[in-house]
Structures are given as C-alpha cells and as structure tokens.
Design an enzyme around this catalytic site. Structure first.
Site, PDB file in Angstrom:
ATOM      1  N   CYS A 152       0.823  -1.207   0.000  1.00  0.00           N
ATOM      2  CA  CYS A 152       0.000   0.000   0.000  1.00  0.00           C
ATOM      3  C   CYS A 152       0.863   1.266   0.000  1.00  0.00           C
ATOM      4  CB  CYS A 152      -0.883   0.041   1.238  1.00  0.00           C
ATOM      5  SG  CYS A 152      -2.114  -1.270   1.333  1.00  0.00           S
ATOM      6  N   GLU A 203       0.745   3.794   1.942  1.00  0.00           N
ATOM      7  CA  GLU A 203       1.174   4.216   3.284  1.00  0.00           C
ATOM      8  C   GLU A 203       2.460   3.514   3.704  1.00  0.00           C
ATOM      9  OE1 GLU A 203      -1.778   3.186   2.242  1.00  0.00           O
ATOM     10  OE2 GLU A 203      -3.409   3.871   3.536  1.00  0.00           O
ATOM     11  N   CYS A 216      -5.421   0.362   5.606  1.00  0.00           N
ATOM     12  CA  CYS A 216      -5.787  -1.024   5.919  1.00  0.00           C
ATOM     13  C   CYS A 216      -5.155  -1.428   7.254  1.00  0.00           C
ATOM     14  CB  CYS A 216      -5.352  -1.960   4.789  1.00  0.00           C
ATOM     15  SG  CYS A 216      -3.576  -2.323   4.783  1.00  0.00           S
TER      16      CYS A 216
END
Ligand code: THU
Length: 132
Positions: A56, A58, A89
C-alpha cells in the site's frame, strides 16, 4: 498545525498517487508522510502479478522514510479518487503505529479533505514492541 501544512501534505499525496502501479485493481492511492523535521516523504501503492505482494501507499511512504533515516513522524495524508475516504488497511495501521506512533491521519480525495483521525483511534489496543 496550520491548515496550509495539511493542504501541502494532501497535495503531495495527490501527486504521489499519479505514480501508483495499480494495473490490477486500477485503484490508485497516494500517501504523504510528514516527519518531525518537516520533511515530506511520499508513497504510492505498488501491485504485482502475484497480487498478494502488493504494498500500500502508506507502507511505501513509511519504508522510504525509514530507509532515508527518518525516525519521528507527525502526520500522514492518504488520497484516493473516491467520494468516501480511503482509510489505511489493518497492515498499514500496524506499521504506521510501530514506526510513527499516534500520528494524525488525514484522508482526502482529488478535490477535498475528507477527515482527520488520530492513529490511536484507528488502532485501539495495539500490539507493539512494548509488549514483547
Ligand atoms: N491500497 C492502498 O494503497 N492504501 C489503502 O489505504 C487501501 C488500499 C491499495 C492496495 C491495492 O493496490 C489497491 O489499493 C486496492 O486495494
């Protein structure tokens, strides 16, 4: 925290999103992480043919920052092209918590800021190194 600081961070996340490697989901995400010294480190999601090895935006931002030597963080902005904001997530919440602590999490889309949260509120009762 001046509003312009968050605006700048969100803009950086929007630009980072343009680099997303998302040929499978077509869901592009950008992240911008602000360090304690004011440096902004960006990330985008990176997908691959196994699907499961996707990282992801992030975590890309956090791992880039750590590998550049940053160890203290203030806030992160996360941007996707959706009306409902895209929160991190579970895996990203864990990594952000362990390396960033209780950072501000700013959610936005391409045109608007959609909300701000403390990471501690997004990850109650966390597991971390203090429990080892
Ligand atoms: N994704 C992120 O990069 N960050 C999030 O906060 C949610 C999901 C990515 C992973 C995958 O590449 C795509 O979005 C669809 O799940």
């Amino acid at each position: 925290m001046a509003a312009s600081d968050v605006t700048r961070l969100v803009e950086a996340a929007r630009r980072a999103r343009e680099h997303a490697v998302a040929p499978f989901s077509h869901f592009k995400v950008g992240a911008a992480l602000e360090t304690a010294d004011g440096t902004i480190v960006t990330g985008c999601n990176v997908e691959n043919a196994t699907y499961g090895l996707t990282v992801c935006a992030e975590r890309v931002a956090m791992f880039k920052a750590l590998s550049d030597g940053h160890r203290a963080f203030v806030r992160i902005a996360i941007v996707a092209d959706t009306e409902a904001p895209t929160p991190p997530c579970g895996a990203c919440r864990q990594i952000l918590w362990e390396f960033g602590g209780d950072v501000e999490v700013h959610l936005a889309n391409l045109v608007a800021h959609k909300g701000a949260h403390r990471l501690a509120a997004l990850l109650p009762l966390p597991f971390d190194a203090r429990l080892l």
